[in-house]
Design a protein around this motif. Sequence first.
Motif, PDB file in Angstrom:
ATOM      1  N   THR A  13     -32.457 -14.976  16.685  1.00 25.30           N
ATOM      2  CA  THR A  13     -31.251 -14.259  16.264  1.00 25.30           C
ATOM      3  C   THR A  13     -30.156 -14.424  17.309  1.00 25.30           C
ATOM      4  OG1 THR A  13     -32.549 -12.655  15.027  1.00 25.30           O
ATOM      5  CG2 THR A  13     -30.327 -11.977  15.643  1.00 25.30           C
ATOM      6  N   ARG A  14     -30.552 -14.335  18.555  1.00 23.47           N
ATOM      7  CA  ARG A  14     -29.582 -14.498  19.636  1.00 23.47           C
ATOM      8  C   ARG A  14     -29.014 -15.901  19.666  1.00 23.47           C
ATOM      9  NH1 ARG A  14     -31.774 -11.248  24.846  1.00 23.47           N
ATOM     10  NH2 ARG A  14     -30.549 -12.855  25.871  1.00 23.47           N
ATOM     11  N   ALA A  17     -26.471 -16.313  16.941  1.00 19.68           N
ATOM     12  CA  ALA A  17     -25.204 -15.656  17.288  1.00 19.68           C
ATOM     13  C   ALA A  17     -24.455 -16.455  18.354  1.00 19.68           C
ATOM     14  CB  ALA A  17     -25.477 -14.236  17.775  1.00 19.68           C
ATOM     15  N   ILE A  32     -20.882  -6.133  11.844  1.00 18.68           N
ATOM     16  CA  ILE A  32     -22.317  -6.423  11.854  1.00 18.68           C
ATOM     17  C   ILE A  32     -23.091  -5.253  11.250  1.00 18.68           C
ATOM     18  CG2 ILE A  32     -24.250  -7.113  13.305  1.00 18.68           C
ATOM     19  CD1 ILE A  32     -22.103  -8.003  15.398  1.00 18.68           C
ATOM     20  N   LYS A  40     -28.776  -5.731  15.331  1.00 19.52           N
ATOM     21  CA  LYS A  40     -27.328  -5.872  15.515  1.00 19.52           C
ATOM     22  C   LYS A  40     -26.972  -6.067  16.996  1.00 19.52           C
ATOM     23  CE  LYS A  40     -26.667  -1.876  13.453  1.00 19.52           C
ATOM     24  NZ  LYS A  40     -28.090  -1.598  13.107  1.00 19.52           N
ATOM     25  N   PHE A  43     -27.953  -9.364  18.188  1.00 19.19           N
ATOM     26  CA  PHE A  43     -26.974 -10.355  17.736  1.00 19.19           C
ATOM     27  C   PHE A  43     -25.766 -10.366  18.687  1.00 19.19           C
ATOM     28  CE2 PHE A  43     -23.659 -12.206  15.135  1.00 19.19           C
ATOM     29  CZ  PHE A  43     -24.315 -13.158  14.380  1.00 19.19           C
ATOM     30  N   LEU A  47     -23.958 -13.243  20.948  1.00 26.27           N
ATOM     31  CA  LEU A  47     -22.523 -13.544  21.004  1.00 26.27           C
ATOM     32  C   LEU A  47     -22.072 -13.632  22.459  1.00 26.27           C
ATOM     33  CD1 LEU A  47     -21.003 -11.127  18.308  1.00 26.27           C
ATOM     34  CD2 LEU A  47     -21.323 -13.590  18.092  1.00 26.27           C
ATOM     35  N   ALA A 105     -16.866  -7.133  18.201  1.00 26.26           N
ATOM     36  CA  ALA A 105     -18.116  -7.061  17.436  1.00 26.26           C
ATOM     37  C   ALA A 105     -18.394  -5.595  17.130  1.00 26.26           C
ATOM     38  CB  ALA A 105     -19.265  -7.662  18.242  1.00 26.26           C
ATOM     39  N   VAL A 122     -21.423  -9.960   9.012  1.00 25.45           N
ATOM     40  CA  VAL A 122     -22.789 -10.355   9.335  1.00 25.45           C
ATOM     41  C   VAL A 122     -23.695  -9.228   8.851  1.00 25.45           C
ATOM     42  CG1 VAL A 122     -24.399 -10.891  11.201  1.00 25.45           C
ATOM     43  CG2 VAL A 122     -22.003 -11.598  11.399  1.00 25.45           C
ATOM     44  N   VAL A 136     -24.082 -14.516   6.993  1.00 26.45           N
ATOM     45  CA  VAL A 136     -22.769 -14.592   7.626  1.00 26.45           C
ATOM     46  C   VAL A 136     -21.777 -15.046   6.566  1.00 26.45           C
ATOM     47  CG1 VAL A 136     -21.379 -15.675   9.439  1.00 26.45           C
ATOM     48  CG2 VAL A 136     -23.819 -15.234   9.836  1.00 26.45           C
TER      49      VAL A 136
END
Length: 150
Positions: A13-14, A17, A32, A40, A43, A47, A105, A122, A136
């Motif tokens: 997931t990371r 992102a 998100i 979340k 994520f 980012l 975010a 997201v 997304v």
Amino acid sequence: MTGTFRSGSEAQTRAMAAGLAAGLQPGAVLLISGDLGAGKTAFVRGLAEGLGLDPAEVTSPTFTLVHEYRGGRLPLLHVDLYRLETADLDEIGLDTDLAAEGVIAVEWPERLTRGVPGAIRVTIEDAGGDARIVRVSGEHEGHEGRTKHA
Ligand SMILES: Nc1ncnc2c1ncn2[C@@H]1O[C@H](COP(=O)(O)OP(=O)(O)OP(=O)(O)O)[C@@H](O)[C@H]1O
Ligand SMILES: [Mg+2]
């Protein structure tokens, strides 16, 4: 990266992102969504990583509504609206210069009373165990989009 992705781990997931972060422009807003514990904040750590910030610094804002992270390709504003009943991005004390230059975010964007034009949506859905479905959509017009309120 608009579309539906399957993640099998927090690391995936990371990474997803972080890949998305590479293409973000100043003024980008990501909304998100997902249940408690969906991923979340994970994520948002991705980012941060993708923007060249230290992901370990990204924590769940507890009583702080907004966390600001500077020093990467773009600054990151991490907003968690969980504790509010309703919220308006223009009224929660975002540093407007930073917001225009950076990436916002937002966790729990359902609290927002009005939409954010040009925002990237997201959604993260728990698919059992460590599996998550990440969707997304709505990429993205950067700062222009955000300032044109309907
Ligand atoms: N594929 C995955 N992607 C993201 N997180 C995962 C995944 N699999 C397991 N996890 C775990 O799920 C949890 C996600 O926690 P996180 O704080 O990111 O959720 P959240 O959506 O921000 O919750 P909250 O609504 O409480 O803020 C972490 O413990 C993480 O390790
Ligand atoms: Mg969180």
